[in-house]
Design an enzyme around this catalytic site. Structure first.
Site, PDB file in Angstrom:
ATOM      1  N   HIS A 115       8.312   7.425  12.592  1.00 49.11           N
ATOM      2  CA  HIS A 115       8.306   6.421  13.649  1.00 49.11           C
ATOM      3  C   HIS A 115       6.995   6.549  14.453  1.00 49.11           C
ATOM      4  O   HIS A 115       6.985   6.406  15.677  1.00 49.11           O
ATOM      5  CB  HIS A 115       9.512   6.608  14.573  1.00 49.11           C
ATOM      6  CG  HIS A 115      10.071   5.336  15.142  1.00 49.11           C
ATOM      7  ND1 HIS A 115      11.200   4.730  14.658  1.00 49.11           N
ATOM      8  CD2 HIS A 115       9.660   4.544  16.171  1.00 49.11           C
ATOM      9  CE1 HIS A 115      11.467   3.642  15.361  1.00 49.11           C
ATOM     10  NE2 HIS A 115      10.531   3.504  16.289  1.00 49.11           N
TER      11      HIS A 115
ATOM     12  N   SER B   3      10.759  -6.783  14.050  1.00 46.43           N
ATOM     13  CA  SER B   3      11.639  -5.841  14.738  1.00 46.43           C
ATOM     14  C   SER B   3      12.861  -6.536  15.338  1.00 46.43           C
ATOM     15  O   SER B   3      12.779  -7.691  15.773  1.00 46.43           O
ATOM     16  CB  SER B   3      10.855  -5.148  15.854  1.00 46.43           C
ATOM     17  OG  SER B   3      11.712  -4.471  16.722  1.00 46.43           O
TER      18      SER B   3
ATOM     19  N   GLY C  91       0.748   7.398  11.436  1.00 51.32           N
ATOM     20  CA  GLY C  91      -0.546   8.050  11.586  1.00 51.32           C
ATOM     21  C   GLY C  91      -1.669   7.513  10.720  1.00 51.32           C
ATOM     22  O   GLY C  91      -2.754   8.110  10.692  1.00 51.32           O
TER      23      GLY C  91
ATOM     24  N   ASP D   9       4.768   5.199   6.356  1.00 55.42           N
ATOM     25  CA  ASP D   9       4.024   4.864   7.571  1.00 55.42           C
ATOM     26  C   ASP D   9       3.945   6.096   8.446  1.00 55.42           C
ATOM     27  O   ASP D   9       4.647   7.081   8.204  1.00 55.42           O
ATOM     28  CB  ASP D   9       4.650   3.678   8.332  1.00 55.42           C
ATOM     29  CG  ASP D   9       5.891   4.049   9.139  1.00 55.42           C
ATOM     30  OD1 ASP D   9       5.812   4.942  10.008  1.00 55.42           O
ATOM     31  OD2 ASP D   9       6.949   3.426   8.919  1.00 55.42           O
TER      32      ASP D   9
ATOM     33  N   LYS E 212      14.309   3.064   6.678  1.00 57.74           N
ATOM     34  CA  LYS E 212      13.053   3.567   7.265  1.00 57.74           C
ATOM     35  C   LYS E 212      13.346   4.750   8.187  1.00 57.74           C
ATOM     36  O   LYS E 212      14.346   4.741   8.901  1.00 57.74           O
ATOM     37  CB  LYS E 212      12.416   2.422   8.064  1.00 57.74           C
ATOM     38  CG  LYS E 212      11.235   2.788   8.940  1.00 57.74           C
ATOM     39  CD  LYS E 212      10.650   1.531   9.569  1.00 57.74           C
ATOM     40  CE  LYS E 212       9.453   1.808  10.442  1.00 57.74           C
ATOM     41  NZ  LYS E 212       9.781   2.337  11.766  1.00 57.74           N
TER      42      LYS E 212
ATOM     43  N   ARG F 246      -4.802   5.682   9.893  1.00 58.28           N
ATOM     44  CA  ARG F 246      -5.861   5.213  10.780  1.00 58.28           C
ATOM     45  C   ARG F 246      -7.081   4.673  10.035  1.00 58.28           C
ATOM     46  O   ARG F 246      -8.056   4.281  10.674  1.00 58.28           O
ATOM     47  CB  ARG F 246      -6.331   6.363  11.706  1.00 58.28           C
ATOM     48  CG  ARG F 246      -5.238   6.914  12.602  1.00 58.28           C
ATOM     49  CD  ARG F 246      -4.854   5.919  13.692  1.00 58.28           C
ATOM     50  NE  ARG F 246      -3.753   6.400  14.513  1.00 58.28           N
ATOM     51  CZ  ARG F 246      -2.465   6.096  14.303  1.00 58.28           C
ATOM     52  NH1 ARG F 246      -2.110   5.312  13.286  1.00 58.28           N
ATOM     53  NH2 ARG F 246      -1.525   6.548  15.098  1.00 58.28           N
TER      54      ARG F 246
ATOM     55  N   ARG G 273       9.435   9.884  25.538  1.00 54.99           N
ATOM     56  CA  ARG G 273       7.964   9.828  25.525  1.00 54.99           C
ATOM     57  C   ARG G 273       7.463   9.884  26.961  1.00 54.99           C
ATOM     58  O   ARG G 273       7.497   8.881  27.669  1.00 54.99           O
ATOM     59  CB  ARG G 273       7.492   8.529  24.861  1.00 54.99           C
ATOM     60  CG  ARG G 273       7.993   8.415  23.451  1.00 54.99           C
ATOM     61  CD  ARG G 273       7.726   7.047  22.860  1.00 54.99           C
ATOM     62  NE  ARG G 273       8.725   6.772  21.854  1.00 54.99           N
ATOM     63  CZ  ARG G 273       9.385   5.620  21.730  1.00 54.99           C
ATOM     64  NH1 ARG G 273       9.116   4.610  22.528  1.00 54.99           N
ATOM     65  NH2 ARG G 273      10.295   5.475  20.807  1.00 54.99           N
TER      66      ARG G 273
ATOM     67  N   GLY H  36       0.953   0.613  11.989  1.00 58.74           N
ATOM     68  CA  GLY H  36       1.650   0.350  13.247  1.00 58.74           C
ATOM     69  C   GLY H  36       0.705   0.048  14.387  1.00 58.74           C
ATOM     70  O   GLY H  36       0.011  -0.974  14.419  1.00 58.74           O
TER      71      GLY H  36
END
Ligand code: FNR
Length: 368
Positions: free
Chosen positions: A270, A110, A303, A301, A246, A305, A168, A324
């Site tokens: 994201h 990043s 979610g 990408d 992305k 799992r 958020r 992620g």
């Protein structure tokens, strides 16, 4: 001691991480935009897809090898770029880099990484992609591009879905800021999580390592809203290597990116951290794949799992999948052992799902 069979699923890693991390750090990693309905919508989309069990095929010899820009990679999943990873544990960036080297999969580095990009590509043995945010008038951005080139990066990922930082509430409520602002609330939070606090104290608090550049002062709060299609053209002209964009969720955008000479796109919300009301990226994936044709590289990408989720994304049109926050939870839960343990769990889940659906390989199979 984590790392000896404690993590059997990503939910195990998340549960342990939740106990060990200060609330502020857990909510920064786990949180999503708004009321978090976007995250739920994508989870529902992933859960609604079923995999078709097939029987009586010899599936004893299975391979998880995939192909990425013509190179073999040992897993069809890699590491999404994440800012300030060392918040999940000291040295987290380096743990992820070693993992990338071992499996020859990309480490997303990043712009906001807590370890300098030069160190990360060295430890990842070249398996690192630099993720770029356009910022301000672009002066610092293009300096970062030159720096990535000098450091030996061959793939650049422009993250285009953050014209402004998503709101958020979980993060905002804790007063999460970099560098930390230590008020009473944060002090109590840290005091109640002494294992994390001591380790972080001993190792020095994470910094924005790529922002330390001679002759340029970065401002993290600078708006990223000025980027345009012309910015993309400039970037394309300056970057001779692979260019990935992305954060694509729209068919028209995807078609224009392909026409602009971008080498691959990454369908992503994201991790539901930006626009709460965006469509589920998993639902957009097959539409975007269809619009770009079978041969154009499309990554996914958001979610993911489990190994079954990886397989679903591959079957829905992705050539490669990025993971992620679950990797950060694994590190918070058990350091490098925890990370390796979760990686094995995901590999095993994928391999088992392949067997149960009558599949032996991903590369050169009819799905990839
Ligand atoms: C991110 N993500 C991200 N993306 C990016 O391009 N640059 C960045 O600096 C960051 N930083 C970041 C921090 C944290 C804590 C998280 C959780 C995510 C987004 C990331 O690359 C990826 O798109 C999502 O994490 C994928 O969703 P899941 O797997 O976390 O659900």
């Amino acid at each position: 001691m984590i790392g000896s069979g404690t993590i059997h699923s990503t939910e195990d890693a998340r549960r342990i991480a939740r106990r060990r991390l200060p609330w502020m750090v857990f909510d920064y990693i786990d949180g999503a935009a708004g009321q978090e309905t976007g995250a739920e919508r994508n989870r529902t989309a992933l859960d609604q897809m079923t995999l078709r069990p097939r029987i009586l095929k010899d599936v004893s010899g299975r391979s998880l090898t995939a192909s990425l820009f013509g190179q073999d990679v040992l897993r069809p999943f890699g590491i999404a770029p994440m800012g300030m990873c060392n918040l999940s544990g000291p040295g987290a960036d380096l743990m992820l880099a070693r993992l990338a080297a071992r499996y020859k999969v990309p480490l997303g580095v990043s712009t906001m990484a807590s370890t300098p990009m030069e160190k990360l590509i060295e430890v990842a043995e070249g398996h690192a992609w630099f993720q770029l945010y356009f910022s301000g008038d672009g002066t610092g951005t293009f300096k970062l591009v030159e720096r990535a080139k000098s450091a030996g990066y061959e793939t650049l990922v422009l993250t285009a879905d953050v014209p402004e930082l998503g709101r958020r509430p979980r993060e905002l409520r804790h007063g999460f800021k970099m560098p930390f602002q230590l008020g009473v609330r944060q002090f109590i939070d840290f005091a109640l999580h002494p294992r994390w606090s001591l380790a972080t104290l001993l190792n020095g608090k994470p910094e924005l390592a790529n922002f330390l550049m001679d002759g340029y002062a970065f401002d993290r709060t600078e708006s990223r809203a000025k980027a345009t299609w012309q910015t993309l053209d400039q970037l394309r002209a300056r970057w001779p290597g692979k260019l990935v964009v992305k954060g694509v969720l729209d068919v028209d955008d995807a078609i224009r990116l392909k026409a602009s000479g971008v080498d691959a796109i990454q369908v992503s919300s994201h991790g539901a951290r930006q626009l709460e009301s965006a469509p589920a990226p998993f639902q957009m994936l097959p539409h975007i794949r269809e619009s770009l044709g079978a041969d154009y590289p499309v990554f996914y990408d958001s979610g993911v799992r489990s190994g079954e989720d990886v397989l679903k994304a591959l079957l829905s049109g992705a050539d490669f999948v990025f993971l992620g926050r679950i990797l950060q939870f694994a590190i918070a839960a058990g350091g490098e052992n925890g990370l390796n343990e979760l990686w094995s769990v995901l590999s095993s889940e994928l391999s088992t799902a392949m067997a149960q659906t009558g599949m032996t390989k991903l590369k050169d199979n009819n799905i990839l």
